[in-house]
Motif scaffolding. Structure first.
Motif, PDB file in Angstrom:
ATOM      1  N   SER A   1      23.868 -27.079  51.293  1.00  0.00           N
ATOM      2  CA  SER A   1      22.540 -27.597  50.983  1.00  0.00           C
ATOM      3  C   SER A   1      21.945 -26.894  49.762  1.00  0.00           C
ATOM      4  CB  SER A   1      21.608 -27.463  52.176  1.00  0.00           C
ATOM      5  OG  SER A   1      21.451 -26.122  52.532  1.00  0.00           O
ATOM      6  N   ARG A   2      22.180 -25.590  49.609  1.00  0.00           N
ATOM      7  CA  ARG A   2      21.667 -24.890  48.417  1.00  0.00           C
ATOM      8  C   ARG A   2      22.330 -25.417  47.158  1.00  0.00           C
ATOM      9  NH1 ARG A   2      21.169 -18.466  49.613  1.00  0.00           N
ATOM     10  NH2 ARG A   2      19.432 -18.619  51.030  1.00  0.00           N
ATOM     11  N   HIS A   3      23.640 -25.599  47.229  1.00  0.00           N
ATOM     12  CA  HIS A   3      24.359 -26.124  46.075  1.00  0.00           C
ATOM     13  C   HIS A   3      23.821 -27.503  45.722  1.00  0.00           C
ATOM     14  CE1 HIS A   3      27.565 -26.795  43.253  1.00  0.00           C
ATOM     15  NE2 HIS A   3      27.918 -27.908  43.890  1.00  0.00           N
ATOM     16  N   ARG A   4      23.550 -28.321  46.719  1.00  0.00           N
ATOM     17  CA  ARG A   4      23.012 -29.659  46.502  1.00  0.00           C
ATOM     18  C   ARG A   4      21.632 -29.574  45.859  1.00  0.00           C
ATOM     19  NH1 ARG A   4      22.268 -31.465  51.599  1.00  0.00           N
ATOM     20  NH2 ARG A   4      24.501 -31.368  51.911  1.00  0.00           N
ATOM     21  N   GLN A   5      20.796 -28.634  46.311  1.00  0.00           N
ATOM     22  CA  GLN A   5      19.460 -28.491  45.738  1.00  0.00           C
ATOM     23  C   GLN A   5      19.534 -28.092  44.265  1.00  0.00           C
ATOM     24  OE1 GLN A   5      17.676 -25.619  48.307  1.00  0.00           O
ATOM     25  NE2 GLN A   5      17.097 -27.111  49.856  1.00  0.00           N
ATOM     26  N   PHE A   6      20.433 -27.155  43.933  1.00  0.00           N
ATOM     27  CA  PHE A   6      20.579 -26.756  42.534  1.00  0.00           C
ATOM     28  C   PHE A   6      21.075 -27.915  41.682  1.00  0.00           C
ATOM     29  CE2 PHE A   6      21.103 -22.310  44.272  1.00  0.00           C
ATOM     30  CZ  PHE A   6      19.847 -21.909  43.864  1.00  0.00           C
ATOM     31  N   ARG A   7      22.002 -28.709  42.227  1.00  0.00           N
ATOM     32  CA  ARG A   7      22.536 -29.846  41.483  1.00  0.00           C
ATOM     33  C   ARG A   7      21.429 -30.871  41.249  1.00  0.00           C
ATOM     34  NH1 ARG A   7      26.719 -31.329  44.664  1.00  0.00           N
ATOM     35  NH2 ARG A   7      25.506 -32.943  45.665  1.00  0.00           N
ATOM     36  N   GLN A   8      20.587 -31.124  42.257  1.00  0.00           N
ATOM     37  CA  GLN A   8      19.500 -32.077  42.101  1.00  0.00           C
ATOM     38  C   GLN A   8      18.487 -31.582  41.074  1.00  0.00           C
ATOM     39  OE1 GLN A   8      18.119 -32.479  46.122  1.00  0.00           O
ATOM     40  NE2 GLN A   8      19.573 -34.095  46.625  1.00  0.00           N
ATOM     41  N   ALA A   9      18.211 -30.286  41.087  1.00  0.00           N
ATOM     42  CA  ALA A   9      17.274 -29.726  40.107  1.00  0.00           C
ATOM     43  C   ALA A   9      17.841 -29.843  38.695  1.00  0.00           C
ATOM     44  CB  ALA A   9      16.973 -28.272  40.432  1.00  0.00           C
ATOM     45  N   ARG A  10      19.133 -29.591  38.556  1.00  0.00           N
ATOM     46  CA  ARG A  10      19.768 -29.717  37.244  1.00  0.00           C
ATOM     47  C   ARG A  10      19.753 -31.165  36.778  1.00  0.00           C
ATOM     48  NH1 ARG A  10      25.365 -28.824  38.109  1.00  0.00           N
ATOM     49  NH2 ARG A  10      25.465 -31.074  38.232  1.00  0.00           N
ATOM     50  N   ASP A  11      20.014 -32.091  37.690  1.00  0.00           N
ATOM     51  CA  ASP A  11      20.050 -33.509  37.340  1.00  0.00           C
ATOM     52  C   ASP A  11      18.673 -34.036  36.962  1.00  0.00           C
ATOM     53  OD1 ASP A  11      22.744 -33.498  37.792  1.00  0.00           O
ATOM     54  OD2 ASP A  11      22.625 -34.458  39.775  1.00  0.00           O
ATOM     55  N   ALA A  12      17.612 -33.386  37.451  1.00  0.00           N
ATOM     56  CA  ALA A  12      16.262 -33.839  37.141  1.00  0.00           C
ATOM     57  C   ALA A  12      15.961 -33.719  35.653  1.00  0.00           C
ATOM     58  CB  ALA A  12      15.239 -33.045  37.930  1.00  0.00           C
ATOM     59  N   PHE A  13      16.610 -32.795  34.964  1.00  0.00           N
ATOM     60  CA  PHE A  13      16.345 -32.600  33.537  1.00  0.00           C
ATOM     61  C   PHE A  13      17.368 -33.297  32.648  1.00  0.00           C
ATOM     62  CE2 PHE A  13      14.249 -29.021  35.610  1.00  0.00           C
ATOM     63  CZ  PHE A  13      12.972 -29.204  35.110  1.00  0.00           C
ATOM     64  N   ARG A  14      18.330 -33.961  33.231  1.00  0.00           N
ATOM     65  CA  ARG A  14      19.345 -34.677  32.456  1.00  0.00           C
ATOM     66  C   ARG A  14      18.765 -35.998  31.969  1.00  0.00           C
ATOM     67  NH1 ARG A  14      24.609 -35.598  35.592  1.00  0.00           N
ATOM     68  NH2 ARG A  14      24.603 -33.348  35.487  1.00  0.00           N
ATOM     69  N   SER A  15      19.188 -36.426  30.805  1.00  0.00           N
ATOM     70  CA  SER A  15      18.725 -37.679  30.235  1.00  0.00           C
ATOM     71  C   SER A  15      19.277 -38.851  31.039  1.00  0.00           C
ATOM     72  CB  SER A  15      19.195 -37.796  28.781  1.00  0.00           C
ATOM     73  OG  SER A  15      18.863 -39.072  28.280  1.00  0.00           O
ATOM     74  N   SER A  16      18.431 -39.861  31.232  1.00  0.00           N
ATOM     75  CA  SER A  16      18.858 -41.047  31.975  1.00  0.00           C
ATOM     76  C   SER A  16      19.467 -42.089  31.054  1.00  0.00           C
ATOM     77  CB  SER A  16      17.661 -41.661  32.705  1.00  0.00           C
ATOM     78  OG  SER A  16      16.755 -42.213  31.760  1.00  0.00           O
ATOM     79  N   GLY A  17      19.287 -41.932  29.756  1.00  0.00           N
ATOM     80  CA  GLY A  17      19.774 -42.922  28.801  1.00  0.00           C
ATOM     81  C   GLY A  17      18.688 -43.888  28.380  1.00  0.00           C
ATOM     82  N   ASN A  18      17.570 -43.899  29.091  1.00  0.00           N
ATOM     83  CA  ASN A  18      16.451 -44.769  28.765  1.00  0.00           C
ATOM     84  C   ASN A  18      15.371 -43.896  28.139  1.00  0.00           C
ATOM     85  OD1 ASN A  18      14.035 -46.262  28.893  1.00  0.00           O
ATOM     86  ND2 ASN A  18      14.774 -47.454  30.645  1.00  0.00           N
ATOM     87  N   ALA A  19      15.121 -44.079  26.852  1.00  0.00           N
ATOM     88  CA  ALA A  19      14.194 -43.219  26.121  1.00  0.00           C
ATOM     89  C   ALA A  19      12.775 -43.300  26.684  1.00  0.00           C
ATOM     90  CB  ALA A  19      14.187 -43.584  24.643  1.00  0.00           C
ATOM     91  N   ALA A  20      12.324 -44.497  27.053  1.00  0.00           N
ATOM     92  CA  ALA A  20      10.963 -44.646  27.586  1.00  0.00           C
ATOM     93  C   ALA A  20      10.834 -43.901  28.911  1.00  0.00           C
ATOM     94  CB  ALA A  20      10.630 -46.125  27.766  1.00  0.00           C
ATOM     95  N   PHE A  21      11.819 -44.055  29.773  1.00  0.00           N
ATOM     96  CA  PHE A  21      11.762 -43.363  31.058  1.00  0.00           C
ATOM     97  C   PHE A  21      11.831 -41.855  30.866  1.00  0.00           C
ATOM     98  CE2 PHE A  21      13.881 -41.416  34.714  1.00  0.00           C
ATOM     99  CZ  PHE A  21      12.932 -41.691  35.677  1.00  0.00           C
ATOM    100  N   ASP A  22      12.697 -41.399  29.956  1.00  0.00           N
ATOM    101  CA  ASP A  22      12.806 -39.958  29.706  1.00  0.00           C
ATOM    102  C   ASP A  22      11.494 -39.390  29.181  1.00  0.00           C
ATOM    103  OD1 ASP A  22      15.403 -39.918  30.597  1.00  0.00           O
ATOM    104  OD2 ASP A  22      16.291 -40.021  28.591  1.00  0.00           O
ATOM    105  N   ALA A  23      10.798 -40.142  28.321  1.00  0.00           N
ATOM    106  CA  ALA A  23       9.502 -39.693  27.811  1.00  0.00           C
ATOM    107  C   ALA A  23       8.482 -39.628  28.951  1.00  0.00           C
ATOM    108  CB  ALA A  23       9.011 -40.623  26.712  1.00  0.00           C
ATOM    109  N   TYR A  24       8.479 -40.658  29.797  1.00  0.00           N
ATOM    110  CA  TYR A  24       7.574 -40.676  30.952  1.00  0.00           C
ATOM    111  C   TYR A  24       7.869 -39.506  31.881  1.00  0.00           C
ATOM    112  CZ  TYR A  24       5.809 -42.002  35.527  1.00  0.00           C
ATOM    113  OH  TYR A  24       5.214 -41.988  36.761  1.00  0.00           O
TER     114      TYR A  24
END
Length: 136
Positions: free
Chosen positions: A58-81
């Motif tokens: 679960s800790r590893h999963r939490q760190f992965r989710q936190a890291r993924d939160a700052f990754r670009s989604s590919g959609n510039a408008a969504f990333d700006a939001y």
């Protein structure tokens, strides 16, 4: 349900939060204290597949989710939001922490002022100490 009936589930959740190492440590302690407890924990860990399929990450999963939160989604408008929202939330968190700090300071000051007022009142109400005769 009583507290006695819910403690195994709470203990299992607590160990799951800390990962596989916590389960192994609990098993070793169980063997040291009373070997059937250690054996029961080992059997449970194997039966529930906690030793082999990584359910305790679960800790590893939490760190992965936190890291993924700052990754670009590919959609510039969504990333700006998302960046604006995260920045706004960080500002709100900082403002709230400052508010809590000021609140604690005000409470401490009020308690100290009350202490000093009580102390001064007790000093005014205390009977004067008897004077010692000069020849004593």
């Amino acid at each position: 349900m009583t507290t006695f009936a819910t403690w195994p589930g709470r203990a299992e959740s607590w160990l799951d939060e800390r990962g596989k190492g916590a389960w192994i440590a609990a098993m070793v302690i169980g063997f040291i204290l009373f070997w059937p407890v250690g054996l029961a924990l080992l059997a449970y860990m194997i039966w529930s597949k906690r030793m082999f399929n990584g359910k305790c990450h679960s800790r590893h999963r939490q760190f992965r989710q936190a890291r993924d939160a700052f990754r670009s989604s590919g959609n510039a408008a969504f990333d700006a939001y998302k960046a604006d929202t995260l920045h706004r939330l960080e500002e709100e968190q900082r403002a709230f922490e400052e508010f809590l700090h000021r609140l604690r300071e005000a409470k401490d000051k009020a308690e100290f002022d009350q202490f000093m007022e009580d102390r001064a009142r007790r000093a005014r109400e205390a009977p004067p100490a008897p004077e010692m005769p000069a020849g004593a």
